[in-house]
Design an enzyme around this catalytic site. Structure first.
Site, PDB file in Angstrom:
ATOM      1  N   GLY A   1      -1.558   1.210  -4.799  1.00 20.65           N
ATOM      2  CA  GLY A   1      -2.798   0.576  -4.386  1.00 20.65           C
ATOM      3  C   GLY A   1      -3.968   1.188  -5.100  1.00 20.65           C
TER       4      GLY A   1
ATOM      5  N   ASN B   1       1.601   0.376   5.682  1.00 20.38           N
ATOM      6  CA  ASN B   1       2.165  -0.270   4.499  1.00 20.38           C
ATOM      7  C   ASN B   1       3.115  -1.347   4.975  1.00 20.38           C
ATOM      8  OD1 ASN B   1       3.192  -0.951   1.954  1.00 20.38           O
ATOM      9  ND2 ASN B   1       4.734   0.657   2.027  1.00 20.38           N
ATOM     10  N   GLY B   2       2.848  -2.588   4.594  1.00 23.38           N
ATOM     11  CA  GLY B   2       3.726  -3.678   4.988  1.00 23.38           C
ATOM     12  C   GLY B   2       2.955  -4.936   5.318  1.00 23.38           C
TER      13      GLY B   2
ATOM     14  N   TYR C   1       9.938  -2.382  -9.096  1.00 28.59           N
ATOM     15  CA  TYR C   1       8.559  -2.320  -9.596  1.00 28.59           C
ATOM     16  C   TYR C   1       7.665  -1.331  -8.851  1.00 28.59           C
ATOM     17  CZ  TYR C   1       3.772  -3.726 -10.724  1.00 28.59           C
ATOM     18  OH  TYR C   1       2.461  -3.723 -11.114  1.00 28.59           O
TER      19      TYR C   1
ATOM     20  N   CYS D   1       0.822  -1.197   0.000  1.00 32.28           N
ATOM     21  CA  CYS D   1       0.000   0.000   0.000  1.00 32.28           C
ATOM     22  C   CYS D   1       0.860   1.254   0.000  1.00 32.28           C
ATOM     23  CB  CYS D   1      -0.918   0.004   1.227  1.00 32.28           C
ATOM     24  SG  CYS D   1      -1.880  -1.512   1.422  1.00 32.28           S
TER      25      CYS D   1
END
Length: 522
Positions: A102, A176-177, A317, A76
């Site tokens: 996201g 995020n994670g 990416y 995210c």
């Protein structure tokens, strides 16, 4: 900026919590875009919520199997703003700039006059937030989140930021994670009477805050984060503070910037700072806790410094091409990867084309080194999303067809080198090869600007080993599956060279199956 030890943070007396129900048994407030009333708490903190905001655990049990719950993990993007009267709009603009992280849900929570104002929704940022919605988010501080899930169900209840009630008031969090000890912590918390209302590991963080006996929100947040294992870049919002935390190994990026008016900004990537005209100051250090309030900025650290393990897939990416992550220029990293790929895996061809968008810069590097002309043989529709982070295979397949359009005027009669950033599941690559052939190409050669992905990521993207094309297959077997004339990947050694002198500080578990945290802990 003051650096403070945890033990020296100011303590304040705990305020009474007038309720016969234990606070840790209270539900997480799952947020809706419309509001109905203000909930008044005994200590003069308010939370604006909707009549439908509390979702029962039994409802979620009907929607998710146990297997779904265990598999829900996220990659995210998060943002946070403190000290700007236009905080909600800054959060919205920053979220748009990291939309690539996201695309299934977005949310913003702001704080104003001791009230937390939340809006979340399913879809892109532009679909969730318009001027009327942003007008319902007053205040000079706020946090935001864009979500990607790997399950087939995208539910509003799992869209962050989450807001929860504790003894000290309400706190919101965006994450995020991936917490690798999620199941262990959840079981422990359930045994203590905590109720879980979502299928996200982020809720564990809030429940740990709920049961913490520390005297202030900051100390409760620290207490909770010290129990987490895995990857987490977190932003918290209370009635008067913005708190940013990064895990001790620094798996996921989190940066800090400042606007000319002095407001402080946190974001997953530097491109979010650029879009709102904030100046990049530095990374949030691994294990660092940064507290921003009316008294300024204080920092402390969760643990003594651990070995840094930044995600190497971020520059490959996830991150946007003009971002700087972990001290690396994403553009320079990808260009260097393309140069090294051309050196290692040359091929006699007529034209080099990228697989847009994340393969563009590597293709430019490949073309420069090889001397083969470069052209855009595949065009990306401007309204398309990222196919890798779609939650189901059917949507990924449809996404490829909607996203890419081959150009016969470029491809017809040519021997083509198509450069992409990575191959994960290998389900979109055959479609791309087929598109290029159908546009008239005589040969199609695939060059991939990272090593084969043979192991799952434990720290942010939940992909099973069985879904990975390279797991258990040779390069020749992968070539046959994809249907191209030749296939080559960047070597692991070249990847390390692209990461620079500090390559040992990057997690490469998805390429090597060697993970920085012992699997027994994960």
């Amino acid at each position: 900026m003051a650096t403070t030890h945890i033990s020296s943070l100011t303590l304040s007396p705990r305020k009474p919590f007038l309720s016969s129900q234990p606070f840790y048994r209270r539900s997480l407030y799952v947020l809706r875009p419309s509001f109905s009333k203000i909930l008044h708490l005994s200590h003069n903190t308010y939370f604006k919520k909707t009549s439908e905001s509390i979702v029962s655990a039994s409802y979620l049990d009907d929607q998710y199997s146990d297997n779904d719950e265990k598999e829900l993990r996220e990659e995210c993007g998060v943002v946070g703003v403190y000290g700007d009267p236009d905080a909600s709009r800054l959060c919205c603009d920053a979220l748009r700039s990291i939309q690539h992280r996201g695309q299934e849900g977005a949310g913003i929570v702001t704080a104003h006059n001791k009230v937390l104002y939340p809006i979340t929704g399913v879809g892109l940022v532009r679909d969730v937030f318009d001027e009327s919605k942003l007008g319902q988010l007053p205040g000079e501080m706020g946090i935001g989140h864009v979500r990607y899930s790997t399950t087939g169900v995208s539910m509003l209840q799992n869209v962050q930021p989450f807001v929860s009630e504790s003894q000290l008031g309400h706190v919101a969090v965006a994450h995020n994670g991936n917490l690798t000890n999620y199941e262990k912590l959840k079981k422990m918390l359930q045994e203590k009477g905590c109720i879980f209302n979502t299928c996200s590991d982020t809720e564990v963080v809030l429940r740990l805050i709920d049961i913490s006996e520390k005297a202030t929100f900051v100390l409760q947040i620290i207490d909770a984060c010290k129990q987490l294992v895995g990857a987490y870049s977190l932003v918290f919002l209370t009635k008067d503070k913005l708190v940013a935390v990064r895990d001790p190994r620094g798996f996921r990026p989190l940066v800090m910037g400042r606007k000319s008016n002095g407001s402080v900004v946190f974001a997953s990537e530097t491109c979010a700072l650029d879009i709102i005209h904030a100046t990049y100051e530095r990374e949030v250090k691994p294990g660092e806790v940064i507290v921003v309030d009316k008294d300024g900025i204080q920092t402390c650290f969760l643990f003594p410094q651990l070995e840094r393990s930044c995600c190497s897939f971020e520059p490959i990416y996830f991150s946007w091409h003009n971002s700087k992550v972990f001290g690396l220029s994403v553009h320079d990293f990808r260009y260097e990867a393309g140069i090294r790929l051309a050196t290692e895996s040359p091929v006699d061809c007529d034209i080099v084309i990228p697989v847009p968008n994340s393969g563009v810069i590597a293709a430019e590097g490949y073309a420069f080194k090889s001397g083969i002309p470069y052209a855009m043989g595949l065009h990306c529709r401007p309204d398309s999303g990222r196919t890798f982070i779609q939650p189901t295979q059917e949507r990924r397949d449809i996404g490829v067809k909607r996203k890419l359009t081959p150009d016969p005027s470029v491809l017809e009669g040519k021997r083509v080198v198509a450069v992409d950033d990575s191959i994960v599941r290998g389900t979109t690559a055959p479609q791309i090869v087929r598109m290029i052939r159908e546009a008239g190409a005589k040969e199609v050669h695939m060059r991939i600007a990272c090593p084969p992905i043979i192991g799952p990521c434990l720290y942010g993207v939940n992909i099973k080993s069985s879904e990975l094309l390279a797991n258990g297959k040779t390069v020749e077997e992968m070539r046959q599956f994809i249907g191209c004339d030749s296939l080559a990947f960047l070597s692991l050694e070249s990847l390390k060279n692209c990461l620079g002198d500090d390559s040992s500080g990057f997690c490469k578990g998805c390429f090597t199956k060697e993970y920085p945290i012992p699997l027994s802990e994960d």
